[in-house]
Design a protein around this motif. Structure first.
Motif, PDB file in Angstrom:
ATOM      1  N   VAL A  95       0.816  -1.126  -0.011  1.00 21.62           N
ATOM      2  CA  VAL A  95      -0.038  -0.215   0.194  1.00 21.62           C
ATOM      3  C   VAL A  95       1.011   1.275  -0.163  1.00 21.62           C
ATOM      4  CG1 VAL A  95      -1.762   1.485   1.306  1.00 21.62           C
ATOM      5  CG2 VAL A  95      -1.910  -1.248   1.093  1.00 21.62           C
ATOM      6  N   ALA A  96       1.943   1.526   0.956  1.00 24.04           N
ATOM      7  CA  ALA A  96       2.866   2.427   0.574  1.00 24.04           C
ATOM      8  C   ALA A  96       3.550   2.861  -0.241  1.00 24.04           C
ATOM      9  CB  ALA A  96       3.992   2.115   1.622  1.00 24.04           C
ATOM     10  N   CYS A  97       3.912   1.796  -1.242  1.00 28.60           N
ATOM     11  CA  CYS A  97       4.620   1.768  -2.574  1.00 28.60           C
ATOM     12  C   CYS A  97       3.608   2.271  -3.582  1.00 28.60           C
ATOM     13  CB  CYS A  97       5.086   0.520  -2.757  1.00 28.60           C
ATOM     14  SG  CYS A  97       6.565  -0.080  -1.974  1.00 28.60           S
ATOM     15  N   ALA A  98       2.391   1.668  -3.271  1.00 30.27           N
ATOM     16  CA  ALA A  98       1.274   2.074  -4.309  1.00 30.27           C
ATOM     17  C   ALA A  98       1.114   3.575  -4.131  1.00 30.27           C
ATOM     18  CB  ALA A  98       0.017   1.431  -4.073  1.00 30.27           C
ATOM     19  N   PHE A  99       0.894   4.133  -2.943  1.00 32.34           N
ATOM     20  CA  PHE A  99       0.480   5.687  -2.800  1.00 32.34           C
ATOM     21  C   PHE A  99       1.843   6.334  -3.079  1.00 32.34           C
ATOM     22  CE2 PHE A  99      -3.334   3.950  -1.243  1.00 32.34           C
ATOM     23  CZ  PHE A  99      -4.134   5.112  -1.478  1.00 32.34           C
ATOM     24  N   GLU A 100       2.781   5.861  -3.114  1.00 30.10           N
ATOM     25  CA  GLU A 100       4.017   7.035  -3.290  1.00 30.10           C
ATOM     26  C   GLU A 100       3.732   6.881  -4.850  1.00 30.10           C
ATOM     27  OE1 GLU A 100       7.660   4.612  -2.375  1.00 30.10           O
ATOM     28  OE2 GLU A 100       7.395   4.949  -0.150  1.00 30.10           O
ATOM     29  N   LEU A 101       3.554   5.895  -5.844  1.00 29.99           N
ATOM     30  CA  LEU A 101       3.517   5.844  -7.208  1.00 29.99           C
ATOM     31  C   LEU A 101       2.309   6.831  -7.584  1.00 29.99           C
ATOM     32  CD1 LEU A 101       4.150   2.387  -7.861  1.00 29.99           C
ATOM     33  CD2 LEU A 101       5.588   4.161  -8.615  1.00 29.99           C
ATOM     34  N   PHE A 102       1.234   6.692  -6.687  1.00 27.58           N
ATOM     35  CA  PHE A 102      -0.065   7.367  -7.077  1.00 27.58           C
ATOM     36  C   PHE A 102       0.360   8.995  -6.943  1.00 27.58           C
ATOM     37  CE2 PHE A 102      -2.871   3.817  -5.293  1.00 27.58           C
ATOM     38  CZ  PHE A 102      -2.529   3.201  -6.455  1.00 27.58           C
ATOM     39  N   SER A 103       1.077   9.241  -5.756  1.00 25.43           N
ATOM     40  CA  SER A 103       1.629  10.666  -5.646  1.00 25.43           C
ATOM     41  C   SER A 103       2.184  11.147  -6.919  1.00 25.43           C
ATOM     42  CB  SER A 103       2.242  10.700  -4.234  1.00 25.43           C
ATOM     43  OG  SER A 103       1.358  10.663  -3.173  1.00 25.43           O
ATOM     44  N   GLN A 104       3.087  10.429  -7.321  1.00 27.43           N
ATOM     45  CA  GLN A 104       4.199  10.876  -8.462  1.00 27.43           C
ATOM     46  C   GLN A 104       3.366  11.148  -9.762  1.00 27.43           C
ATOM     47  OE1 GLN A 104       7.453   7.647  -7.355  1.00 27.43           O
ATOM     48  NE2 GLN A 104       8.479   9.212  -8.572  1.00 27.43           N
ATOM     49  N   TYR A 105       2.741   9.869  -9.977  1.00 26.87           N
ATOM     50  CA  TYR A 105       1.959   9.982 -11.615  1.00 26.87           C
ATOM     51  C   TYR A 105       0.467   9.859 -11.472  1.00 26.87           C
ATOM     52  CZ  TYR A 105       6.952   8.006 -11.923  1.00 26.87           C
ATOM     53  OH  TYR A 105       8.175   7.632 -11.840  1.00 26.87           O
ATOM     54  N   GLY A 106       0.122   9.954 -10.367  1.00 30.19           N
ATOM     55  CA  GLY A 106      -1.474  10.008 -10.554  1.00 30.19           C
ATOM     56  C   GLY A 106      -1.879   8.470 -10.585  1.00 30.19           C
ATOM     57  N   TYR A 107      -3.223   8.419  -9.867  1.00 26.96           N
ATOM     58  CA  TYR A 107      -3.789   7.022  -9.489  1.00 26.96           C
ATOM     59  C   TYR A 107      -3.926   6.197 -10.862  1.00 26.96           C
ATOM     60  CZ  TYR A 107      -6.918   3.294  -8.692  1.00 26.96           C
ATOM     61  OH  TYR A 107      -7.684   2.074  -8.506  1.00 26.96           O
ATOM     62  N   GLU A 108      -4.695   6.866 -11.849  1.00 23.44           N
ATOM     63  CA  GLU A 108      -4.749   6.179 -12.996  1.00 23.44           C
ATOM     64  C   GLU A 108      -3.607   5.581 -14.098  1.00 23.44           C
ATOM     65  OE1 GLU A 108      -7.726   5.503 -14.290  1.00 23.44           O
ATOM     66  OE2 GLU A 108      -8.958   6.490 -12.555  1.00 23.44           O
ATOM     67  N   ALA A 109      -2.672   6.490 -13.994  1.00 17.97           N
ATOM     68  CA  ALA A 109      -1.500   6.057 -14.574  1.00 17.97           C
ATOM     69  C   ALA A 109      -0.643   4.888 -14.079  1.00 17.97           C
ATOM     70  CB  ALA A 109      -0.441   7.387 -14.744  1.00 17.97           C
ATOM     71  N   VAL A 110      -0.751   4.576 -13.010  1.00 18.07           N
ATOM     72  CA  VAL A 110       0.051   3.409 -12.129  1.00 18.07           C
ATOM     73  C   VAL A 110      -0.597   2.235 -12.588  1.00 18.07           C
ATOM     74  CG1 VAL A 110       0.858   2.713  -9.922  1.00 18.07           C
ATOM     75  CG2 VAL A 110       0.825   5.096 -10.493  1.00 18.07           C
ATOM     76  N   THR A 111       0.347   1.239 -12.755  1.00 23.39           N
ATOM     77  CA  THR A 111      -0.335  -0.138 -13.047  1.00 23.39           C
ATOM     78  C   THR A 111       0.226  -0.800 -11.806  1.00 23.39           C
ATOM     79  OG1 THR A 111       1.951  -0.804 -14.163  1.00 23.39           O
ATOM     80  CG2 THR A 111       0.207   0.194 -15.404  1.00 23.39           C
ATOM     81  N   MET A 112      -0.341  -2.208 -11.719  1.00 18.30           N
ATOM     82  CA  MET A 112      -0.216  -3.242 -10.692  1.00 18.30           C
ATOM     83  C   MET A 112       1.077  -3.656 -10.885  1.00 18.30           C
ATOM     84  SD  MET A 112      -2.852  -3.523  -8.704  1.00 18.30           S
ATOM     85  CE  MET A 112      -3.227  -5.177  -8.120  1.00 18.30           C
ATOM     86  N   GLU A 113       1.567  -3.583 -12.249  1.00 17.42           N
ATOM     87  CA  GLU A 113       3.308  -4.070 -12.261  1.00 17.42           C
ATOM     88  C   GLU A 113       4.123  -3.217 -11.703  1.00 17.42           C
ATOM     89  OE1 GLU A 113       0.541  -4.217 -14.480  1.00 17.42           O
ATOM     90  OE2 GLU A 113       0.456  -6.320 -14.937  1.00 17.42           O
ATOM     91  N   GLN A 114       3.760  -1.844 -11.814  1.00 19.80           N
ATOM     92  CA  GLN A 114       4.774  -0.837 -11.390  1.00 19.80           C
ATOM     93  C   GLN A 114       4.692  -0.995  -9.499  1.00 19.80           C
ATOM     94  OE1 GLN A 114       2.796   2.528 -13.470  1.00 19.80           O
ATOM     95  NE2 GLN A 114       4.687   2.811 -14.366  1.00 19.80           N
ATOM     96  N   ILE A 115       3.523  -1.270  -9.181  1.00 15.50           N
ATOM     97  CA  ILE A 115       3.477  -1.293  -7.699  1.00 15.50           C
ATOM     98  C   ILE A 115       4.235  -2.695  -7.337  1.00 15.50           C
ATOM     99  CG2 ILE A 115       1.850  -1.915  -5.781  1.00 15.50           C
ATOM    100  CD1 ILE A 115      -0.281  -0.117  -7.708  1.00 15.50           C
ATOM    101  N   ALA A 116       4.202  -3.555  -7.675  1.00 17.74           N
ATOM    102  CA  ALA A 116       5.031  -4.971  -7.439  1.00 17.74           C
ATOM    103  C   ALA A 116       6.438  -4.515  -7.557  1.00 17.74           C
ATOM    104  CB  ALA A 116       4.603  -6.020  -8.332  1.00 17.74           C
ATOM    105  N   GLN A 117       6.815  -3.899  -8.770  1.00 14.59           N
ATOM    106  CA  GLN A 117       8.130  -3.663  -9.015  1.00 14.59           C
ATOM    107  C   GLN A 117       8.775  -2.919  -7.948  1.00 14.59           C
ATOM    108  OE1 GLN A 117       9.213  -1.507 -12.677  1.00 14.59           O
ATOM    109  NE2 GLN A 117      10.948  -2.642 -12.948  1.00 14.59           N
ATOM    110  N   ARG A 118       7.913  -1.486  -7.559  1.00 14.69           N
ATOM    111  CA  ARG A 118       8.280  -0.642  -6.745  1.00 14.69           C
ATOM    112  C   ARG A 118       8.544  -1.384  -5.233  1.00 14.69           C
ATOM    113  NH1 ARG A 118       8.193   5.230  -5.328  1.00 14.69           N
ATOM    114  NH2 ARG A 118       8.408   5.185  -7.636  1.00 14.69           N
TER     115      ARG A 118
END
Length: 198
Positions: free
Chosen positions: A20-43
């Protein structure tokens, strides 16, 4: 065996919080819609299968965070509510705090609503609950004890009705950007407390 189960549950919770923490870091950087599940797993440096095991859809990450935020805010909020003079004031204060929280996180409300409403009906009463109904149950049961809330309907039923009104107002606000969520919550609370009498 109990210690092993406790350790396993701790590890499970840590993994979920990390995701969840990694997902929200990415959401903050790129916006919710732009982030993929693959990016979250990678982060998170975890296998994609691990992410899907805990969060089968991206919206589930948002739901987890919002429910965790409510749980974290609850102790201090309960103290504030305890200082309020009556049940109606406590309910209104809680709804106003809820409105402020949602207004600050508007971009996540759509995914949250979608996830809450798209679950199988059979699971709706048993899993992934926000805790909202329990808060309303506590406040309304206290109101019944003080004689402010009618006691011929179980507090659990009243809490469920109010939670549905709460969700309906949230959905309307999300779909109607010019509307006021605080006003919407005030309206549903007045309707709940007074009924539709003229």
């Amino acid at each position: 065996m109990e210690a092993e189960n406790s350790r396993r549950e701790r590890k499970r919770q840590q993994t979920m919080e990390r995701l969840v923490a990694c997902a929200f870091e990415l959401f903050s950087q790129y916006g919710y819609e732009a982030v993929t599940m693959e990016q979250i797993a990678q982060r998170a440096d975890l296998a994609k299968g691990t992410l899907y095991k805990y969060f089968p859809v991206k919206e589930a990450l948002v739901t987890h965070r919002m429910h965790a935020d409510l749980a974290a805010a609850l102790p201090s909020m309960q103290q504030q509510l305890a200082d309020a003079p009556d049940c109606a004031t406590r309910l209104r204060l809680f709804l106003r705090a809820s409105a402020s929280y949602s207004e600050e996180r508007r971009e996540y409300i759509g995914p949250y609503i979608q996830h809450r409403l798209c679950r199988p009906i059979a699971s709706m009463g048993t899993e992934n609950r926000s805790g909202l109904d329990r808060i309303y149950l506590q406040l309304l049961a206290a109101g019944q004890q003080s004689g402010e809330i009618r006691a011929d309907i179980a507090a659990s039923h009243l809490a469920r009705h109010l939670a549905f009104l709460h969700m309906g107002a949230l959905m309307y606000w999300f779909k109607t950007p010019e509307s006021s969520l605080q006003q919407g919550y005030d309206e549903i609370l007045d309707l709940f407390l007074q009924g539709a009498r003229t």
